[in-house]
Scaffold this motif. Structure first.
Motif, PDB file in Angstrom:
ATOM      1  N   UNK A  46     120.189  15.656  68.069  1.00 16.69           N
ATOM      2  CA  UNK A  46     119.857  13.668  68.130  1.00 16.69           C
ATOM      3  C   UNK A  46     120.682  13.428  69.361  1.00 16.69           C
ATOM      4  N   UNK A  47     120.565  14.067  70.681  1.00 16.02           N
ATOM      5  CA  UNK A  47     121.106  13.783  71.896  1.00 16.02           C
ATOM      6  C   UNK A  47     120.143  14.248  73.037  1.00 16.02           C
ATOM      7  N   UNK A  48     119.832  13.450  73.693  1.00 18.21           N
ATOM      8  CA  UNK A  48     118.760  13.621  74.801  1.00 18.21           C
ATOM      9  C   UNK A  48     119.496  14.654  75.582  1.00 18.21           C
ATOM     10  N   UNK A  53     121.823  10.191  75.173  1.00 20.41           N
ATOM     11  CA  UNK A  53     121.405   9.115  74.186  1.00 20.41           C
ATOM     12  C   UNK A  53     120.704   9.633  72.824  1.00 20.41           C
ATOM     13  N   UNK A  54     120.887   8.928  71.880  1.00 17.33           N
ATOM     14  CA  UNK A  54     120.224   9.419  70.407  1.00 17.33           C
ATOM     15  C   UNK A  54     118.841   9.330  70.567  1.00 17.33           C
ATOM     16  N   UNK A  57     117.083   6.585  68.096  1.00 18.95           N
ATOM     17  CA  UNK A  57     116.857   5.209  68.509  1.00 18.95           C
ATOM     18  C   UNK A  57     115.495   5.142  69.212  1.00 18.95           C
TER      19      UNK A  57
END
Lengths: 351, 351, 351
Positions: A46-48, A53-54, A57
């Protein structure tokens, strides 16, 4: 430092809806869970890979996810398939994808080497959705190292002290030495207390006119999964020899999953096979467990606070610590094996 | 590690009243701002040289300040001029005084070598109080390294994703590669999107019957100051060639000032030159910006949380990162120059 | 690093009830206080030697305590005397027991070498329960290093600045140099201010028609205990020469006990020997002290926050710092002595 090549429970099935994303940190890694249009579970970091960024979202686009920071689009295998103002996407543009298996209402994920992820190794917890059993799902968050909770579950002599009015029963329960056996990836603990009082949580839902024979037989295996055959039967009716007449039986399933080095997810349930058509019985059992686990939480968080005051404090082993000491050695050994097998991978797996 | 020989925005003019003291941590230094009786700004270290108490909890005595811990008195240049039960005050008894300039409603201070503080280097933000323009003052506090906010401001491809209903507009905005030029102490970013939809915040205050040509042209310079010419005009009326007929124009001024290594002050405003006699237009624009900046805050704080989980995470550069990559290099280069020019001063400047 | 071979105030007598346990962290050590059936104070390490759980969450069993995690039982000397399912308890199974003395409403404990614990070294604070004096007990918790509070108490020039409307009085009070003498384990500070205003807290309870002679004479000794003769008498009536006619006299007793390196317990009281049959006078004096100590707390916590921003900040000594500088040297010297006397013990004492 976490064990990598193992299956961790990441969520209850109902936590991951048909739409949207579910986010949870598992062994230090932010993980996003979602369902493809066919219902199949996807587990992505969950981390671009762009700015961190998550993705949770972000926006669902079919089975893909669009990061809503700068608009990168990832497919369900984690590959970046679109970026603004850019024709060619380099192949290293991706987020990690984790093997994930949904089984018996639990979603298991593998944060180690994907080539080693064998779903056959997932512990059997079929009681969680077996129609012959009933249970409700439980979850608690702990702000402690998950090993302190393993310790707790590996030494049931705490039952009459921490859980006097819930799981506990008479203090003679603690005086009985359980049998501890080494099994694959863990230990088996067997404790019989004969001709004793019924524990309060069971007495509340099962008529127990006299003394009972009581048992707790459980496997506790890596990374931190407890599966237990427990119950009680009228004293002297031969439960220990295998005859379970008028018994109240349970098959508790519990899983500890480290969130970080200092926090833990705790999934639990208490399937029972009597009065399964009476929801109030299931509710009563579940409520007793929830109350009891709040008692554990209070003492374990207090313990953690005490330990944090003095990093040099050394615990002193007593006879009752046989199972937990064995399990801690199993954990250490596995960590050492992973370190030696692939020092970089062990390190890099966190990424 | 902060850039020292540069002007930082420390406050909006209205934050520093005629009476009393205003206190804010700037680049790790507690700073007290106040006005002399003539209105001139004084910026002193907000930490008494005696025992470190904040002078801003003290008492105004003319243009001097009395520390209300033990009664030491300092003049507006930071020199201790009185101490209880002591005749002679040693000359080293003083707190730091910072060059400070009030200009166009912003108060700038210089925490580096005072001999190098040249007010001519302060970026021009005259739109903030030019009677031909209108704006309202904005401030947000961030709990992140200021560079993450610089990144955000240097890549407007996030507009249609983070700010869909505020600053955003159509996603084709992100598909247009901006022109990025190196300028003194920073970069100039120029983006034109022709024949597109008006962004929501502008459409709310300016009648836009059809498509528009839209532009964002801004200088982003050290330490973290953005000055932007942005706006929209009816499509095809020649805005790009310099004719601004029936255009809605803005001159946004934004300044990032590190509070600590992990927190930031963000000053912003959005001057516009149309409908300047209609306060509700100014209010609407400001409200849109405040909403949009809350959207940035949400995603950037989430990003920061993700980055903190794994210090070894490396961001992956995409084509859209050209401006921010250049700016990060400019920051690193300036820090390195300051380190080499005066290793001790660079270190000591924090004091 | 704490001084070990010294008596620390751990609690007010009334905090430790006849039943149950009282828990407080003293110099980094979790300590449990309770009373034997005869009332005698017991002080044990509040951390079970088995898994570190707080014994204070346990159960009283006569003069013993049962840990309510796994049921270990300890006697009042800290020895483990029972463990579940275990016949032989090894002699090293014990928690630390601390010498404890209850005297004049304070409970003192010794966390150093028990062989050196001599109750005769406990400072005399008999005014706390002397029938000729009246007072109320006070306690504040600070989130600062206890030395910052020692500093505060060793330089009363802060009175007219921090405590203008409570303890303060005219600023000329600060202009008088106190006499500072070295005494055993500390310093004696003597300050007379002649023909001055009565301080507000005293004027509130004692009719003072004119000027007064005012004195503060106190011993401040290791680890951080203040015992003060203070008061005021009509100016010129010879108080300084020993005649205390129509005087208002106080014998403040105050003790600072480090909780951790960054937090402190502060015990205080303000016995007075006039109007002792008027509880409202005692209440008024106590309330003034509580208000004044909240003023100290505000400035000292603000100071601490400022100091934390820059670990390289060095305080600058002024003339008024004579007493506190001497006391800090006494502390450093004692710490160094303990380190040299027994490097391991000094280290290990925290355990």
């Amino acid at each position: 430092m976490f064990i990598r090549n193992t299956w961790y429970v990441a969520a209850w099935s109902h936590e991951v809806l048909a739409e949207g994303f579910f986010s949870r940190v598992i062994t230090g890694i932010p993980v996003m869970l979602y369902r493809k249009e066919g219902g199949e579970i996807v587990a992505l970091e969950d981390r671009c890979c762009h700015r961190g960024a998550p993705l949770s979202l972000g926006r669902r686009e079919g089975d893909c996810v669009r990061c809503m920071y700068h608009g990168l689009r990832f497919d369900s295998a984690g590959a970046c398939v679109e970026a603004p103002a850019q024709q060619r996407i380099p192949p290293q543009a991706k987020v990690r994808s984790f093997p994930a298996v949904e089984r018996h209402r639990w979603i298991w994920i593998w944060t180690g080497d994907p080539a080693l992820a064998d779903p056959a190794q997932i512990p059997d917890t079929h009681w969680l959705d077996d129609p012959a059993w009933r249970c409700r799902p439980g979850y608690i968050h702990y702000d402690v190292d998950y090993l302190l909770i393993c310790d707790n579950l590996l030494d049931f002599s705490h039952l009459p002290f921490v859980h006097r009015t819930t799981l506990g029963g008479h203090e003679e329960y603690a005086a009985v030495q359980p049998k501890v056996e080494r099994i694959e990836n863990g230990v088996r603990v067997t404790r019989w207390v004969m001709n004793t009082d019924a524990p309060p949580f069971a007495a509340a839902v099962k008529h127990c006119p006299g003394k009972v024979d009581r048992w707790n037989i459980y496997d506790f295996t890596l990374p931190g999964v407890l599966r237990m055959d427990s119950g009680m039967a009228p004293a002297g009716t031969g439960a220990r020899e295998g005859t379970r007449v008028d018994a109240a039986e349970f098959r508790s399933c519990q899983a500890l999953t480290p969130e970080t080095e200092h926090s833990t997810h705790y999934f639990f349930s208490m399937p029972h096979n009597f009065a399964i058509d009476q929801p109030e019985v299931t509710d009563s059992i579940h409520q007793s467990i929830v109350e009891a686990f709040a008692e554990d939480s209070a003492i374990i968080h207090a313990q953690q606070k005490n330990l944090a005051l003095d990093p040099s404090f050394r615990m002193m082993a007593f006879g009752i610590d046989s199972a937990l000491s064995q399990f801690r050695r199993i954990v250490d050994q596995r960590l050492e094996e992973e370190r030696q097998a692939s020092p970089l991978a062990a390190e890099g797996a966190a990424r």
